[in-house]
Design a protein around this motif. Structure first.
Motif, PDB file in Angstrom:
ATOM      1  N   ARG A 101      22.456   5.748   5.159  1.00 24.51           N
ATOM      2  CA  ARG A 101      22.532   4.763   6.250  1.00 24.51           C
ATOM      3  C   ARG A 101      21.296   3.878   6.303  1.00 24.51           C
ATOM      4  O   ARG A 101      21.233   2.929   7.065  1.00 24.51           O
ATOM      5  N   SER A 102      20.286   4.200   5.508  1.00 19.57           N
ATOM      6  CA  SER A 102      18.999   3.536   5.606  1.00 19.57           C
ATOM      7  C   SER A 102      18.655   2.795   4.310  1.00 19.57           C
ATOM      8  O   SER A 102      19.224   3.070   3.260  1.00 19.57           O
ATOM      9  N   VAL A 103      17.735   1.844   4.434  1.00 19.17           N
ATOM     10  CA  VAL A 103      17.221   1.132   3.257  1.00 19.17           C
ATOM     11  C   VAL A 103      15.709   1.259   3.219  1.00 19.17           C
ATOM     12  O   VAL A 103      15.061   1.539   4.234  1.00 19.17           O
ATOM     13  N   ARG A 104      15.180   1.079   2.053  1.00 15.35           N
ATOM     14  CA  ARG A 104      13.730   1.022   1.880  1.00 15.35           C
ATOM     15  C   ARG A 104      13.365  -0.402   1.477  1.00 15.35           C
ATOM     16  O   ARG A 104      14.139  -1.096   0.823  1.00 15.35           O
ATOM     17  N   VAL A 105      12.191  -0.798   1.892  1.00 11.22           N
ATOM     18  CA  VAL A 105      11.738  -2.156   1.639  1.00 11.22           C
ATOM     19  C   VAL A 105      10.549  -2.092   0.688  1.00 11.22           C
ATOM     20  O   VAL A 105       9.625  -1.298   0.887  1.00 11.22           O
ATOM     21  N   ALA A 106      10.589  -2.941  -0.339  1.00  8.49           N
ATOM     22  CA  ALA A 106       9.492  -3.040  -1.309  1.00  8.49           C
ATOM     23  C   ALA A 106       9.115  -4.508  -1.463  1.00  8.49           C
ATOM     24  O   ALA A 106       9.872  -5.401  -1.055  1.00  8.49           O
ATOM     25  N   LEU A 107       7.968  -4.745  -2.042  1.00 12.17           N
ATOM     26  CA  LEU A 107       7.581  -6.121  -2.347  1.00 12.17           C
ATOM     27  C   LEU A 107       8.437  -6.641  -3.492  1.00 12.17           C
ATOM     28  O   LEU A 107       8.690  -5.923  -4.456  1.00 12.17           O
ATOM     29  N   ARG A 159       0.807  -1.227   0.000  1.00  7.80           N
ATOM     30  CA  ARG A 159       0.000   0.000   0.000  1.00  7.80           C
ATOM     31  C   ARG A 159       0.837   1.273   0.000  1.00  7.80           C
ATOM     32  O   ARG A 159       0.444   2.272  -0.572  1.00  7.80           O
ATOM     33  N   HIS A 160       1.974   1.254   0.679  1.00  8.50           N
ATOM     34  CA  HIS A 160       2.717   2.491   0.915  1.00  8.50           C
ATOM     35  C   HIS A 160       4.040   2.567   0.160  1.00  8.50           C
ATOM     36  O   HIS A 160       4.827   3.475   0.418  1.00  8.50           O
ATOM     37  N   GLY A 161       4.250   1.609  -0.728  1.00 11.55           N
ATOM     38  CA  GLY A 161       5.442   1.668  -1.555  1.00 11.55           C
ATOM     39  C   GLY A 161       6.705   1.393  -0.776  1.00 11.55           C
ATOM     40  O   GLY A 161       6.645   1.001   0.385  1.00 11.55           O
ATOM     41  N   PRO A 162       7.840   1.602  -1.378  1.00 12.87           N
ATOM     42  CA  PRO A 162       9.086   1.370  -0.642  1.00 12.87           C
ATOM     43  C   PRO A 162       9.120   2.220   0.626  1.00 12.87           C
ATOM     44  O   PRO A 162       8.929   3.434   0.568  1.00 12.87           O
ATOM     45  N   VAL A 163       9.282   1.561   1.754  1.00 14.44           N
ATOM     46  CA  VAL A 163       9.241   2.243   3.056  1.00 14.44           C
ATOM     47  C   VAL A 163      10.432   1.833   3.907  1.00 14.44           C
ATOM     48  O   VAL A 163      11.034   0.785   3.707  1.00 14.44           O
ATOM     49  N   ARG A 164      10.733   2.672   4.875  1.00 14.50           N
ATOM     50  CA  ARG A 164      11.794   2.379   5.841  1.00 14.50           C
ATOM     51  C   ARG A 164      11.251   1.491   6.953  1.00 14.50           C
ATOM     52  O   ARG A 164      10.057   1.500   7.257  1.00 14.50           O
ATOM     53  N   LEU A 165      12.166   0.803   7.604  1.00 13.31           N
ATOM     54  CA  LEU A 165      11.824  -0.076   8.715  1.00 13.31           C
ATOM     55  C   LEU A 165      11.055   0.675   9.798  1.00 13.31           C
ATOM     56  O   LEU A 165      10.036   0.191  10.300  1.00 13.31           O
ATOM     57  N   PRO A 181      18.729   0.737  -1.356  1.00 14.76           N
ATOM     58  CA  PRO A 181      19.283   1.878  -0.610  1.00 14.76           C
ATOM     59  C   PRO A 181      18.316   3.067  -0.647  1.00 14.76           C
ATOM     60  O   PRO A 181      17.639   3.305  -1.641  1.00 14.76           O
ATOM     61  N   ASP A 182      18.263   3.786   0.449  1.00 12.56           N
ATOM     62  CA  ASP A 182      17.442   4.988   0.542  1.00 12.56           C
ATOM     63  C   ASP A 182      18.266   6.146  -0.025  1.00 12.56           C
ATOM     64  O   ASP A 182      19.320   6.482   0.525  1.00 12.56           O
ATOM     65  N   THR A 183      17.803   6.728  -1.097  1.00 13.62           N
ATOM     66  CA  THR A 183      18.564   7.808  -1.737  1.00 13.62           C
ATOM     67  C   THR A 183      18.634   9.051  -0.859  1.00 13.62           C
ATOM     68  O   THR A 183      19.551   9.847  -0.993  1.00 13.62           O
ATOM     69  N   ALA A 184      17.688   9.203   0.070  1.00 14.44           N
ATOM     70  CA  ALA A 184      17.684  10.376   0.950  1.00 14.44           C
ATOM     71  C   ALA A 184      18.586  10.191   2.165  1.00 14.44           C
ATOM     72  O   ALA A 184      18.966  11.163   2.811  1.00 14.44           O
TER      73      ALA A 184
END
Length: 150
Positions: free
Chosen positions: A89-95, A46-52, A83-86
């Motif tokens: 240090r963070s990643v985004r999670v997608a299906l 529902r919310h697209g690539p998101v952070r933990l 990888p989170d482009t913003a």
């Protein structure tokens, strides 16, 4: 309580029991993905690539719990981490494609189970249920409660 209040309370109680029991039976039709993992997959969808952290907040769990959930989903190949482009240090999670397929399978099994239960009803019962759907759907919408006058 007056007669109408007792009747409304009885209706609410019966509806709560019926919806809760039906929901449980439908949910059990897809027990190969644990509930929190399944809910997390739906949130990701529902919310697209998101952070933990955002997922943890959406699912009302702690970040360490969400980390374990994501590890289990990752192990099954149901998510993809990017990888989170913003924030480097963070990643985004997608299906992943497998995650989208797993959700489609779960939904298909649940719909099939409900189809089988609906088939047990006669035509008049199905027509009554069809006519009641707009009312049931109206119960889903969050409507502000009326404020007392004064």
């Amino acid at each position: 309580m007056t007669g109408p209040e007792i009747e409304a309370d009885h209706l609410a109680s019966r509806l709560r029991l019926a919806v809760g029991r039906l929901h449980r039976r439908i949910r059990l039709a897809s027990n190969d993905i644990p509930p929190l993992q399944l809910s997390t997959l739906v949130s990701i969808e529902r919310h697209g690539p998101v952070r933990l952290g955002e997922l943890a907040q959406r699912e009302a769990v702690s970040p360490p719990t969400m980390s374990r959930v994501l590890a289990a989903l990752d192990e099954r190949g149901l998510i993809a981490r990017t990888p989170d482009t913003a924030d480097a240090r963070s990643v985004r999670v997608a299906l992943s494609a497998a995650g989208a397929h797993a959700l489609a399978q779960v939904r298909g099994r649940r719909t099939a189970l409900l189809d089988a239960r609906l088939a047990r009803l006669d035509a008049a019962q199905r027509a009554t249920l069809r006519a009641a759907l707009p009312v049931l759907e109206a119960l889903i919408d969050d409507v502000p409660e009326p404020r007392p006058a004064g």
